[in-house]
Motif scaffolding. Sequence first.
Motif, PDB file in Angstrom:
ATOM      1  N   PHE A 290       0.821  -1.215   0.000  1.00 47.12           N
ATOM      2  CA  PHE A 290       0.000   0.000   0.000  1.00 47.12           C
ATOM      3  C   PHE A 290       0.857   1.268   0.000  1.00 47.12           C
ATOM      4  CE2 PHE A 290      -2.495  -3.327   2.158  1.00 47.12           C
ATOM      5  CZ  PHE A 290      -3.566  -3.396   1.285  1.00 47.12           C
ATOM      6  N   ARG A 291       1.962   1.211  -0.751  1.00 43.59           N
ATOM      7  CA  ARG A 291       2.851   2.371  -0.799  1.00 43.59           C
ATOM      8  C   ARG A 291       2.161   3.573  -1.427  1.00 43.59           C
ATOM      9  NH1 ARG A 291       7.951   2.948  -4.754  1.00 43.59           N
ATOM     10  NH2 ARG A 291       6.204   3.539  -6.100  1.00 43.59           N
ATOM     11  N   ASP A 292       1.374   3.334  -2.465  1.00 42.49           N
ATOM     12  CA  ASP A 292       0.696   4.422  -3.165  1.00 42.49           C
ATOM     13  C   ASP A 292      -0.785   4.486  -2.817  1.00 42.49           C
ATOM     14  OD1 ASP A 292       3.085   5.030  -4.347  1.00 42.49           O
ATOM     15  OD2 ASP A 292       2.659   3.987  -6.226  1.00 42.49           O
ATOM     16  N   ALA A 293      -1.126   4.025  -1.625  1.00 46.02           N
ATOM     17  CA  ALA A 293      -2.525   4.065  -1.182  1.00 46.02           C
ATOM     18  C   ALA A 293      -2.600   4.688   0.204  1.00 46.02           C
ATOM     19  CB  ALA A 293      -3.126   2.660  -1.180  1.00 46.02           C
ATOM     20  N   PRO A 294      -2.202   5.964   0.311  1.00 51.40           N
ATOM     21  CA  PRO A 294      -2.275   6.611   1.624  1.00 51.40           C
ATOM     22  C   PRO A 294      -3.726   6.752   2.066  1.00 51.40           C
ATOM     23  CG  PRO A 294      -1.846   8.235  -0.090  1.00 51.40           C
ATOM     24  CD  PRO A 294      -1.770   6.888  -0.749  1.00 51.40           C
ATOM     25  N   PRO A 295      -3.979   6.815   3.378  1.00 50.56           N
ATOM     26  CA  PRO A 295      -2.985   6.918   4.457  1.00 50.56           C
ATOM     27  C   PRO A 295      -2.764   5.610   5.209  1.00 50.56           C
ATOM     28  CG  PRO A 295      -5.090   7.646   5.283  1.00 50.56           C
ATOM     29  CD  PRO A 295      -5.328   7.146   3.877  1.00 50.56           C
ATOM     30  N   PHE A 296      -2.822   4.464   4.536  1.00 57.77           N
ATOM     31  CA  PHE A 296      -2.698   3.184   5.232  1.00 57.77           C
ATOM     32  C   PHE A 296      -1.390   3.104   6.019  1.00 57.77           C
ATOM     33  CE2 PHE A 296      -1.380  -1.263   5.421  1.00 57.77           C
ATOM     34  CZ  PHE A 296      -2.495  -1.859   5.968  1.00 57.77           C
ATOM     35  N   ASN A 297      -0.266   3.277   5.333  1.00 57.94           N
ATOM     36  CA  ASN A 297       1.024   3.189   6.022  1.00 57.94           C
ATOM     37  C   ASN A 297       1.246   4.357   6.977  1.00 57.94           C
ATOM     38  OD1 ASN A 297       1.895   0.743   4.906  1.00 57.94           O
ATOM     39  ND2 ASN A 297       2.608   1.753   3.045  1.00 57.94           N
ATOM     40  N   ARG A 298       0.654   5.499   6.669  1.00 60.78           N
ATOM     41  CA  ARG A 298       0.796   6.644   7.572  1.00 60.78           C
ATOM     42  C   ARG A 298       0.086   6.384   8.894  1.00 60.78           C
ATOM     43  NH1 ARG A 298      -0.564  11.304   3.022  1.00 60.78           N
ATOM     44  NH2 ARG A 298       1.175  10.770   1.624  1.00 60.78           N
ATOM     45  N   VAL A 299      -1.072   5.758   8.817  1.00 59.13           N
ATOM     46  CA  VAL A 299      -1.799   5.428  10.050  1.00 59.13           C
ATOM     47  C   VAL A 299      -1.007   4.412  10.864  1.00 59.13           C
ATOM     48  CG1 VAL A 299      -3.891   4.361  10.975  1.00 59.13           C
ATOM     49  CG2 VAL A 299      -4.051   5.985   9.082  1.00 59.13           C
TER      50      VAL A 299
ATOM     51  N   GLY B 291      -4.175   1.579  19.804  1.00 56.90           N
ATOM     52  CA  GLY B 291      -4.443   0.600  18.760  1.00 56.90           C
ATOM     53  C   GLY B 291      -5.914   0.531  18.387  1.00 56.90           C
ATOM     54  N   LEU B 292      -6.788   0.523  19.382  1.00 60.08           N
ATOM     55  CA  LEU B 292      -8.225   0.459  19.108  1.00 60.08           C
ATOM     56  C   LEU B 292      -8.717   1.720  18.406  1.00 60.08           C
ATOM     57  CD1 LEU B 292      -9.482  -1.139  22.449  1.00 60.08           C
ATOM     58  CD2 LEU B 292      -9.361  -2.235  20.203  1.00 60.08           C
ATOM     59  N   LEU B 293      -8.207   2.873  18.815  1.00 59.10           N
ATOM     60  CA  LEU B 293      -8.599   4.120  18.154  1.00 59.10           C
ATOM     61  C   LEU B 293      -8.144   4.138  16.697  1.00 59.10           C
ATOM     62  CD1 LEU B 293      -7.897   6.782  20.943  1.00 59.10           C
ATOM     63  CD2 LEU B 293     -10.116   5.962  20.132  1.00 59.10           C
ATOM     64  N   SER B 294      -6.966   3.591  16.433  1.00 57.83           N
ATOM     65  CA  SER B 294      -6.485   3.555  15.047  1.00 57.83           C
ATOM     66  C   SER B 294      -7.351   2.634  14.193  1.00 57.83           C
ATOM     67  CB  SER B 294      -5.029   3.095  15.014  1.00 57.83           C
ATOM     68  OG  SER B 294      -4.917   1.729  15.377  1.00 57.83           O
ATOM     69  N   LEU B 295      -7.792   1.522  14.760  1.00 56.08           N
ATOM     70  CA  LEU B 295      -8.684   0.631  14.018  1.00 56.08           C
ATOM     71  C   LEU B 295     -10.013   1.317  13.717  1.00 56.08           C
ATOM     72  CD1 LEU B 295      -8.110  -2.810  15.787  1.00 56.08           C
ATOM     73  CD2 LEU B 295      -7.292  -2.085  13.549  1.00 56.08           C
ATOM     74  N   ALA B 296     -10.532   2.043  14.697  1.00 53.83           N
ATOM     75  CA  ALA B 296     -11.777   2.776  14.471  1.00 53.83           C
ATOM     76  C   ALA B 296     -11.597   3.840  13.393  1.00 53.83           C
ATOM     77  CB  ALA B 296     -12.243   3.415  15.779  1.00 53.83           C
ATOM     78  N   LEU B 297     -10.456   4.535  13.432  1.00 52.13           N
ATOM     79  CA  LEU B 297     -10.175   5.556  12.425  1.00 52.13           C
ATOM     80  C   LEU B 297     -10.086   4.945  11.033  1.00 52.13           C
ATOM     81  CD1 LEU B 297      -9.333   8.443  11.590  1.00 52.13           C
ATOM     82  CD2 LEU B 297      -6.975   7.809  12.159  1.00 52.13           C
ATOM     83  N   PHE B 298      -9.400   3.826  10.913  1.00 53.04           N
ATOM     84  CA  PHE B 298      -9.252   3.197   9.598  1.00 53.04           C
ATOM     85  C   PHE B 298     -10.583   2.632   9.108  1.00 53.04           C
ATOM     86  CE2 PHE B 298      -7.739  -0.261   6.749  1.00 53.04           C
ATOM     87  CZ  PHE B 298      -7.108   0.556   5.826  1.00 53.04           C
ATOM     88  N   PHE B 299     -11.384   2.111  10.019  1.00 54.51           N
ATOM     89  CA  PHE B 299     -12.708   1.622   9.628  1.00 54.51           C
ATOM     90  C   PHE B 299     -13.562   2.757   9.073  1.00 54.51           C
ATOM     91  CE2 PHE B 299     -17.199   1.042  10.722  1.00 54.51           C
ATOM     92  CZ  PHE B 299     -17.477  -0.115  10.018  1.00 54.51           C
ATOM     93  N   LEU B 300     -13.537   3.904   9.741  1.00 54.27           N
ATOM     94  CA  LEU B 300     -14.296   5.056   9.248  1.00 54.27           C
ATOM     95  C   LEU B 300     -13.755   5.529   7.904  1.00 54.27           C
ATOM     96  CD1 LEU B 300     -14.709   7.093  12.562  1.00 54.27           C
ATOM     97  CD2 LEU B 300     -16.440   5.715  11.392  1.00 54.27           C
ATOM     98  N   LEU B 301     -12.441   5.458   7.744  1.00 53.31           N
ATOM     99  CA  LEU B 301     -11.833   5.847   6.472  1.00 53.31           C
ATOM    100  C   LEU B 301     -12.334   4.955   5.339  1.00 53.31           C
ATOM    101  CD1 LEU B 301      -9.592   7.524   4.973  1.00 53.31           C
ATOM    102  CD2 LEU B 301      -8.055   5.634   5.498  1.00 53.31           C
TER     103      LEU B 301
END
Length: 277
Positions: free
Chosen positions: A62-71, A148-158
């Motif tokens: 996911f190098r060109d699919a931000p913000p996966f690696n940024r998160v 960790g849980l907050l990051s999962l929630a953030l990515f789910f919303l994304l």
Amino acid sequence: MISRVAGALVRAFLVAFMLATPALILPGTPADTGQVVALVAIFAAILTFAEYAAAYPCLFEFRDAPPFNRVRFGVLFVIVGALSLVVRGTTDPDTFSTLLTLVGSVLGEAMSFRFGPLDLVVLMLPATAPDAQLALVTAAFGLAATVGLLSLALFFLLIRFSRWPLGEGTFNVWVNLPTFDPTGGRDVVRRLEWDGRINIALGLVLPFLMPAVVSAAAGVFGGLSLGHPQTLVWAVAAWVFLPTSLFMRGMAMRRIAAIIAEKRRSATPLNAGVVSA
């Protein structure tokens, strides 16, 4: 090309700085430990630069699919930094470290249940471990698990409310999933779905499995001493970050599978591994 190299340099510096953070924050870091940390940070920086400066990555997904690696990077950076401050507060307390410790203790106690991850880690500690060490492990786990849980929630919303990973119009499977061969084996959608389920399952099981594996290996390789400040920081960070990262990867793979399936239903062609918006 210039912008890609510049971005790779910035990412390499941030990775090196993150790996060196505990050694920079914690007091009394031995010289030998500092040298090892510097070596690891330099190696990680070189690898990061090579992956992001190259036209096609070899390892990083996911190098060109931000913000996966940024998160993911942000999660690890916040966990490592917060735990370093908490551990430093045991010998050199200040207002912020004391506040983090109190918040982590409350969160850790709230997340503690019988045979839960925290309970399993506490069982790993020596029977003679002081109450202060138990409290420190509880606070560290509480902070790390919450991040960790907050990051999962953030990515789910994304994923739920944005066009990720089609933010720039296309998703190149070969560039963003360099270790995944879309032309081999079963149908690509089924393989992505399967990989996603496996990663999510591992993300759920790993917090319980890691303490058991460490305990089982202790008799062969020696016990893991959480009494050392940097060992505690990195052990708890890995304990939370690895399951979080796997869970995020599972959600991402299932998202990609859903996009490909939707494009197939709408008769949109998939050319050369590119999913168009």
